[in-house]
Design a protein around this motif. Sequence first.
Motif, short mmCIF file in Angstrom:
data_model
loop_
_atom_site.label_atom_id
_atom_site.label_comp_id
_atom_site.label_asym_id
_atom_site.label_seq_id
_atom_site.Cartn_x
_atom_site.Cartn_y
_atom_site.Cartn_z
N MET A 1 55.96 89.60 -30.71
CA MET A 1 55.94 88.16 -30.43
C MET A 1 55.61 87.89 -28.97
N ILE A 2 54.48 87.26 -28.77
CA ILE A 2 54.08 86.92 -27.40
C ILE A 2 54.34 85.44 -27.17
N LYS A 3 54.98 85.14 -26.02
CA LYS A 3 55.19 83.75 -25.65
C LYS A 3 53.89 83.23 -25.06
N MET A 4 53.30 82.19 -25.69
CA MET A 4 51.99 81.73 -25.26
C MET A 4 52.06 80.57 -24.26
N ALA A 5 52.95 79.62 -24.57
CA ALA A 5 53.03 78.42 -23.73
C ALA A 5 54.31 77.68 -24.06
N GLU A 6 54.78 76.85 -23.13
CA GLU A 6 55.95 76.03 -23.44
C GLU A 6 55.86 74.67 -22.77
N VAL A 7 56.56 73.71 -23.39
CA VAL A 7 56.45 72.33 -22.91
C VAL A 7 57.67 71.56 -23.42
N ASP A 8 58.05 70.50 -22.71
CA ASP A 8 59.08 69.59 -23.22
C ASP A 8 58.38 68.52 -24.05
N LEU A 9 59.05 68.07 -25.12
CA LEU A 9 58.47 67.02 -25.95
C LEU A 9 59.53 65.98 -26.28
N LYS A 10 59.21 64.71 -25.99
CA LYS A 10 60.13 63.61 -26.34
C LYS A 10 59.93 63.30 -27.81
N THR A 11 61.02 63.21 -28.57
CA THR A 11 60.93 62.88 -29.99
C THR A 11 61.86 61.69 -30.28
N LYS A 12 61.80 61.21 -31.51
CA LYS A 12 62.71 60.14 -31.94
C LYS A 12 64.16 60.59 -31.78
N TYR A 13 64.38 61.87 -31.76
CA TYR A 13 65.73 62.43 -31.74
C TYR A 13 66.01 63.20 -30.45
N GLY A 14 65.43 62.72 -29.37
CA GLY A 14 65.71 63.33 -28.08
C GLY A 14 64.61 64.26 -27.62
N THR A 15 64.78 64.80 -26.42
CA THR A 15 63.77 65.68 -25.84
C THR A 15 64.05 67.12 -26.23
N PHE A 16 63.08 67.74 -26.82
CA PHE A 16 63.18 69.14 -27.23
C PHE A 16 62.25 69.98 -26.36
N HIS A 17 62.54 71.25 -26.31
CA HIS A 17 61.68 72.19 -25.60
C HIS A 17 60.93 73.02 -26.63
#
Length: 169
Positions: A1-17
């Motif tokens: 498993m290679i980690k390719m990229a990451e980002v925070d995302l705002k959703t209807k149910y809060g901010t997820f990573h």
Amino acid sequence: MIKMAEVDLKTKYGTFHEVLFYDGQKEAIAFYMGDISEGEDVLCRVHSSCIHAHIFNSVECECREEMAIAQQLIQKEGCGIVIWLEQEGKGNGHYALLKSIPFKRAGMPQAEAYEAAGFQKDARDFSAAAKILKALNIKSITMLTNNQKKVNTLTQHGITISGTKSLEL
Ligand SMILES: [Zn+2]
């Protein structure tokens, strides 16, 4: 498993990573909230793709509601993870899903409908989810599922499951 990229995302149910992983063949996503590293009893939903529910707002399956409930339970807890796996049609693909629909509408449960259409009842592979949980150093999980098969498969892949919780708010 290679980690390719990451980002925070705002959703209807809060901010997820979001962390995008790649295993050489397929992409898989870890979508989480809170401090999960070294975490115990971390709420965990393993969710497979469903074009009908997530793209076309189908009301013929529960996938969309299940994802929304999982996110809300994680938000309430302040911590938890959704692992998204690209395995449309219980791992058989979208073509198989379309071919299974007449059998399903004739009254068969989904698994039997796949078999009647010439595919496997359930061709899903949850090993990628186990690899992601290990890559993120999660010690044990509480699975958000009613599906004992998922629990068994992840256990076989060396994941410690402290319990299950059904997808109800
Ligand atoms: Zn669905």
